[in-house]
Design an enzyme around this catalytic site. Structure first.
Site, PDB file in Angstrom:
ATOM      1  N   LYS A   1     -33.843 -15.138  -5.701  1.00  0.00           N
ATOM      2  CA  LYS A   1     -34.169 -15.428  -7.110  1.00  0.00           C
ATOM      3  C   LYS A   1     -35.672 -15.566  -7.261  1.00  0.00           C
ATOM      4  CE  LYS A   1     -33.688 -19.571  -9.227  1.00  0.00           C
ATOM      5  NZ  LYS A   1     -34.815 -19.808 -10.146  1.00  0.00           N
TER       6      LYS A   1
ATOM      7  N   ASP B   1     -35.008 -14.933 -12.839  1.00  0.00           N
ATOM      8  CA  ASP B   1     -34.646 -16.134 -13.609  1.00  0.00           C
ATOM      9  C   ASP B   1     -35.746 -16.405 -14.647  1.00  0.00           C
ATOM     10  OD1 ASP B   1     -33.400 -18.423 -14.461  1.00  0.00           O
ATOM     11  OD2 ASP B   1     -33.951 -19.619 -12.704  1.00  0.00           O
TER      12      ASP B   1
ATOM     13  N   LYS C   1     -35.111 -16.836 -18.004  1.00  0.00           N
ATOM     14  CA  LYS C   1     -34.596 -17.696 -19.089  1.00  0.00           C
ATOM     15  C   LYS C   1     -35.215 -17.292 -20.434  1.00  0.00           C
ATOM     16  CE  LYS C   1     -33.937 -21.665 -16.011  1.00  0.00           C
ATOM     17  NZ  LYS C   1     -34.794 -21.282 -14.862  1.00  0.00           N
TER      18      LYS C   1
ATOM     19  N   ASP D   1     -36.205 -15.922 -27.537  1.00  0.00           N
ATOM     20  CA  ASP D   1     -37.217 -15.528 -28.525  1.00  0.00           C
ATOM     21  C   ASP D   1     -36.446 -14.936 -29.700  1.00  0.00           C
ATOM     22  OD1 ASP D   1     -39.619 -14.535 -29.796  1.00  0.00           O
ATOM     23  OD2 ASP D   1     -40.561 -14.391 -27.812  1.00  0.00           O
TER      24      ASP D   1
ATOM     25  N   THR E   1     -29.558 -27.898 -15.267  1.00  0.00           N
ATOM     26  CA  THR E   1     -28.991 -28.883 -14.334  1.00  0.00           C
ATOM     27  C   THR E   1     -29.881 -30.110 -14.159  1.00  0.00           C
ATOM     28  OG1 THR E   1     -29.929 -27.572 -12.536  1.00  0.00           O
ATOM     29  CG2 THR E   1     -27.598 -27.235 -13.029  1.00  0.00           C
TER      30      THR E   1
ATOM     31  N   ARG F   1     -35.450 -25.383  -3.064  1.00  0.00           N
ATOM     32  CA  ARG F   1     -36.169 -26.323  -2.185  1.00  0.00           C
ATOM     33  C   ARG F   1     -35.455 -26.639  -0.870  1.00  0.00           C
ATOM     34  NH1 ARG F   1     -37.651 -30.115  -7.233  1.00  0.00           N
ATOM     35  NH2 ARG F   1     -35.669 -29.125  -7.844  1.00  0.00           N
TER      36      ARG F   1
HETATM   37  O1  LIG Z   1     -29.921 -25.016 -15.006  1.00  0.00           O
HETATM   38  C1  LIG Z   1     -30.710 -24.526 -14.172  1.00  0.00           C
HETATM   39  C2  LIG Z   1     -31.161 -23.224 -14.244  1.00  0.00           C
HETATM   40  C3  LIG Z   1     -31.999 -22.746 -13.286  1.00  0.00           C
HETATM   41  N1  LIG Z   1     -32.417 -23.525 -12.266  1.00  0.00           N
HETATM   42  C4  LIG Z   1     -33.311 -22.931 -11.252  1.00  0.00           C
HETATM   43  O2  LIG Z   1     -32.675 -22.969  -9.974  1.00  0.00           O
HETATM   44  C5  LIG Z   1     -33.591 -23.339  -8.961  1.00  0.00           C
HETATM   45  C6  LIG Z   1     -33.101 -24.593  -8.293  1.00  0.00           C
HETATM   46  O3  LIG Z   1     -34.073 -25.069  -7.385  1.00  0.00           O
HETATM   47  P1  LIG Z   1     -33.816 -26.259  -6.375  1.00  0.00           P
HETATM   48  O4  LIG Z   1     -35.104 -26.390  -5.645  1.00  0.00           O
HETATM   49  O5  LIG Z   1     -32.682 -25.838  -5.470  1.00  0.00           O
HETATM   50  O6  LIG Z   1     -33.493 -27.471  -7.179  1.00  0.00           O
HETATM   51  C7  LIG Z   1     -34.956 -23.486  -9.619  1.00  0.00           C
HETATM   52  O7  LIG Z   1     -35.652 -22.273  -9.437  1.00  0.00           O
HETATM   53  C8  LIG Z   1     -34.642 -23.673 -11.094  1.00  0.00           C
HETATM   54  O8  LIG Z   1     -35.622 -23.084 -11.929  1.00  0.00           O
HETATM   55  C9  LIG Z   1     -31.982 -24.816 -12.186  1.00  0.00           C
HETATM   56  O9  LIG Z   1     -32.350 -25.577 -11.260  1.00  0.00           O
HETATM   57  N2  LIG Z   1     -31.121 -25.275 -13.138  1.00  0.00           N
END
Ligand SMILES: O=c1ccn([C@@H]2O[C@H](COP(=O)(O)O)[C@@H](O)[C@H]2O)c(=O)[nH]1
Length: 246
Positions: A48, A75, A77, A80, A130, A222
């Site tokens: 991603k 990603d 998002k 617009d 999230t 992460r």
């Molecule tokens: O609702 C959402 C949508 C996108 N993300 C993205 O996923 C990764 C999660 O990263 P971690 O480091 O595993 O927490 C990050 O790139 C977000 O932009 C999300 O977390 N929640």
């Protein structure tokens, strides 16, 4: 151009379980991203690219990874006016990426579906981030509504509009599956192997539970890219996912 992913080849239902782990390349440079991808090797098949890398050479790097046979989730998002979303999606559809995110607003989702017509690009609708809990929704101006309720409402709208998949927390995956039916992707960030730090994520689930709840793809950044050994971290998550399907 085929991107090699469709509900009928959903890896959770019989394919390569590695394809269900989407590794978030949340790093500041292409150089760093390339090092991580090399270290992960064949343990990672799906990557991603989000804001951080996209605006630092990530689009070119996406093409490079596609050339190596990796799948890419952009990603971005998008959100617009309809015309801008439609034309933006039309441009992205030519890149050969597998997944692209838009926010789950009806105008935006309709425009994205029109923009991707004739391509293999799959559009994912981001329902409720999230990192949000119910209090964050109130702070953002929503009438009292739980995150789970809003996810369900937006998943229903996405289904009506013909969106390919839903982004939600794995806490909501089971309910979303009942709404969107069997052919939709359910892509869940907010994944944390037990014992790892939540950071800014508020609706977190372990890899095994996410699969058991019905997610088709898990997004993990992460816990993998900041691990001392990213390959070992990815392999451990894939193993937990595989064990959950057994
Ligand atoms: O609702 C959402 C949508 C996108 N993300 C993205 O996923 C990764 C999660 O990263 P971690 O480091 O595993 O927490 C990050 O790139 C977000 O932009 C999300 O977390 N929640």
């Amino acid at each position: 151009m085929s991107n090699g992913v469709s509900p009928s080849t959903n890896p959770v239902s019989g394919g390569d379980i590695r394809d269900s782990l989407i590794i978030g390349l949340d790093v500041p440079s292409v150089e760093e991203a390339r090092t991580i991808v090399t270290r992960i090797g064949d343990a990672g098949t799906f990557y991603k690219i989000g804001y951080q890398l996209a605006y630092a050479g990530g689009f070119e790097f996406a093409r490079e990874l596609i050339g190596q046979g990796k799948k890419i989730f952009l990603d971005l998002k998008l959100h617009d006016i309809g015309n801008t979303v439609e034309e933006g999606v039309r441009s992205i559809a030519r890149m050969g990426v597998t997944f692209l995110t838009v926010h789950a607003y009806p105008q935006t989702m309709r425009a994205a579906v029109t923009g991707k017509a004739g391509s293999n690009l799959k559009i994912l609708a981001v329902t409720v981030l999230t990192s949000y809990d119910d209090n964050d929704l109130v702070e953002a101006g929503y009438a009292p509504v739980s995150a789970a309720e809003l996810v369900a409402r937006r998943a229903g709208q996405a289904r009506e509009i013909g969106i390919d998949g839903i982004v939600c927390a794995a806490t909501e995956a089971e309910r979303v599956r009942a709404i969107v039916g069997p052919d939709s992707f359910i892509v869940t960030p907010g994944i944390r192997p037990s014992g790892s730090e939540a950071g800014d994520q508020k609706r977190i689930v372990t890899p095994g539970d996410a699969i058991r709840n019905g997610a088709t793809h898990l997004v993990v950044a992460r816990p993998i890219v900041k691990a001392a050994d990213p390959r070992a971290a990815a392999e451990a998550i894939v193993k937990e996912m595989g064990d959950a399907t057994a």
